[in-house]
Structures are given as structure tokens and as C-alpha cells.
Design a protein around this motif. Structure first.
Motif, PDB file in Angstrom:
ATOM      1  N   SER A 141      -2.768  10.344   7.913  1.00 28.73           N
ATOM      2  CA  SER A 141      -1.492  11.183   7.369  1.00 28.73           C
ATOM      3  C   SER A 141      -2.058  12.104   6.488  1.00 28.73           C
ATOM      4  O   SER A 141      -1.480  13.254   6.295  1.00 28.73           O
ATOM      5  N   GLY A 172       6.138   0.360   6.117  1.00 30.81           N
ATOM      6  CA  GLY A 172       6.407  -0.709   5.149  1.00 30.81           C
ATOM      7  C   GLY A 172       6.580  -1.799   5.651  1.00 30.81           C
ATOM      8  O   GLY A 172       7.429  -2.704   5.348  1.00 30.81           O
ATOM      9  N   LYS A 173       5.400  -2.253   6.461  1.00 25.89           N
ATOM     10  CA  LYS A 173       5.643  -3.688   7.201  1.00 25.89           C
ATOM     11  C   LYS A 173       5.522  -4.825   6.034  1.00 25.89           C
ATOM     12  O   LYS A 173       6.393  -5.762   6.280  1.00 25.89           O
ATOM     13  N   ARG A 174       4.828  -4.743   4.916  1.00 32.53           N
ATOM     14  CA  ARG A 174       4.576  -5.834   4.133  1.00 32.53           C
ATOM     15  C   ARG A 174       5.922  -6.088   3.236  1.00 32.53           C
ATOM     16  O   ARG A 174       6.256  -7.038   2.674  1.00 32.53           O
ATOM     17  N   LYS A 202       2.967   0.296  -6.888  1.00 26.28           N
ATOM     18  CA  LYS A 202       3.154   0.732  -5.667  1.00 26.28           C
ATOM     19  C   LYS A 202       4.229  -0.305  -4.930  1.00 26.28           C
ATOM     20  O   LYS A 202       3.893  -1.600  -5.389  1.00 26.28           O
TER      21      LYS A 202
END
Ligand code: CTP
Ligand code: MG
Length: 227
Positions: free
Chosen positions: A86, A13-15, A208
Motif C-alpha cells: 500500500s 482491521g481483522k484484529r 495504534k
């Protein structure tokens, strides 16, 4: 139409910029990924959930799955460095001859009617994705100069779930590994070897959660659905 679902939840979830996985954020008192899981838990057509988690989040996610009694989680699968890895880790584990959906844990507003329409097309054709027509005008740009305006009528924004006959999805991922190809979605892997992918029109509210302003829209969707 029966199916199993892979839910990639192993990102960082970097952004979103929280310093932790955005999937733990609470919407209407429930973590984002629990909202997503509950849609599939409550869909009678869903026969199993393959939840893909990072090693950092495994303990906490596993506790939350228990707390909210998500019984269909077949297994917690270890995530990879890219979303595609993943998904592949879960694809490798599925031995049933079934339709498999891949759905981002970060899209909590998916609804059962969309899943049913998508699954039906995948059952008939082998591969289908939910999508909505693009609303903005799209231009190709080089630096700060417009190169061209792209014809919009044939442009669709692609969402998840994406649904596949398992044999098709498995073959596509295996070929991508051999070719060291990384795509931004699962359908792109399937398209590479000539398999037709069908579009099923979805809803604009199947957003999203990616950047902080998406949370305003998320709160609005939650409020609207409570009315
Ligand atoms: N995902 C995953 N494994 C990865 C990367 C992403 O399972 N290595 C999952 C995310 O948890 C999310 C979905 O794939 O549910 C879509 O990815 P995205 O929205 O890009 O989430 P993040 O990768 O977590 O966010 P960011 O790219 O901003 O770091
Ligand atoms: Mg990402």
C-alpha cells in the motif's frame, strides 16, 4: 519544515474484529481516519496527503474526505495486499523532491509538535522514526520456556510517522520488491541497505488502534484532551 504524507488506510482491521475496517469507528463523533487526516490538514507544513484505500472502502472514504473538507488529499491511491505494498503504491506516485512521512491512519492521536521534531531530523539526516522507550521487561521465549531476558535499556517501541527523503524511501521500496522482502515498517526497508535511521522520542499516547481494548485507551485520551 515542509513535507508530504502517505497515509495507509487500506487494511481490513481483522484484529479489531468488527467485520469492517476499524478506521470507520467513531471517536468523539468523527471516524478514526478523519481524526488522523485532520492533524495533517491543519498542519501548515504539510503540503499534500496521499491516502491509500482499499477498493472496498474507496467510495465511503472518498465521501467522508469530502464531507469533512480535507482539501490536502492529493489522490486516493489503491491499496495492496500488505501494508508495505500500500505504501509503495503511493511512493511511486510522488515526483516532488521532498521529505515524505508515512503515518498509519490507525494512529489518530499524533500531534503537530512531534511531526515537526521528526521532520527536522529527517531533513538533516535522511531518515527518522518516532519511538518511545519500552516499559515492559522483554524476554525471548521458546514454547513456554524463557530463553533470555533482553537488555531493555536499548529497546524502543517504534511508531509512525516515519520520515524520509523521498529518494531514500523510493530506493528502499524498489530494493524490497526486487528481493521480495516484506518488513513490518518502512524504516526496516531503509535499514537493509545501510542507511542510518534516527530515533526521535515521541509520546506514549500515539497509540495504534489494533485490538478492541485499544478503544478504552482511545476514549481516555479523547476525554483527557478535552479537559
Ligand atoms: N494498511 C494498508 N494496507 C494493508 C494493510 C494495512 O494500508 N494491506 C494500513 C491500515 O489501514 C492501518 C495501517 O496500515 O492504517 C497499520 O496496519 P494495521 O494496524 O495492521 O491495520 P490492519 O491491517 O487494518 O489491521 P489487521 O492487521 O488487524 O487486519
Ligand atoms: Mg495489518
Amino acid at each position: 519544515m515542509a513535507y508530504e504524507v502517505i497515509i495507509p488506510a487500506a487494511g481490513q482491521g481483522k484484529r479489531m474484529g468488527l467485520g469492517k475496517n476499524k478506521l470507520f469507528l467513531e471517536l468523539d463523533h468523527l471516524p478514526v481516519f478523519i481524526h488522523t487526516l485532520l492533524v495533517f490538514e491543519n498542519d501548515p507544513n504539510c503540503n499534500g496527503i496521499w491516502l491509500v484505500v482499499s477498493s472496498d472502502d474507496k467510495k465511503q472514504m472518498s465521501e467522508l474526505v469530502k464531507k469533512y473538507a480535507i482539501m490536502k488529499v492529493a489522490a486516493l491511491i489503491e491499496g495492496g495486499s500488505e501494508r508495505q505494498h500500500s505504501v509503495y503504491h503511493a511512493v511511486k506516485e510522488i515526483s516532488d523532491d521532498t521529505i515524505v512521512l508515512v503515518h498509519d491512519a490507525a494512529r489518530p492521536f499524533i500531534q503537530t509538535d512531534q511531526i515537526a521534531r521528526l521532520t527536522k531530523v529527517a531533513e538533516e539526516s535522511g531518515a527518522a522514526v518516532l519511538a518511545v522507550p519500552i516499559k515492559d521487561t522483554v524476554k525471548r521465549v521458546d514454547g513456554d520456556l524463557v530463553v533470555e531476558t533482553v537488555e531493555r535499556s536499548s529497546l524502543w517501541a517504534i511508531q509512525t510517522p516515519q520520515a524520509f527523503r523521498i529518494s531514500i524511501l523510493k530506493e528502499a521500496h524498489e530494493k524490497a520488491v526486487v528481493d521480495t522482502y516484506i518488513g513490518t515498517d518502512d524504516a526496516s526497508l531503509v535499514e537493509r541497505f545501510g542507511q542510518a535511521v534516527h530515533i526521535v522520542e515521541g509520546n506514549y499516547d500515539n497509540i495504534k488502534l489494533t485490538t478492541p481494548e485499544d478503544l478504552y485507551f482511545a476514549e481516555a485520551i479523547v476525554a483527557k484532551r478535552k479537559i
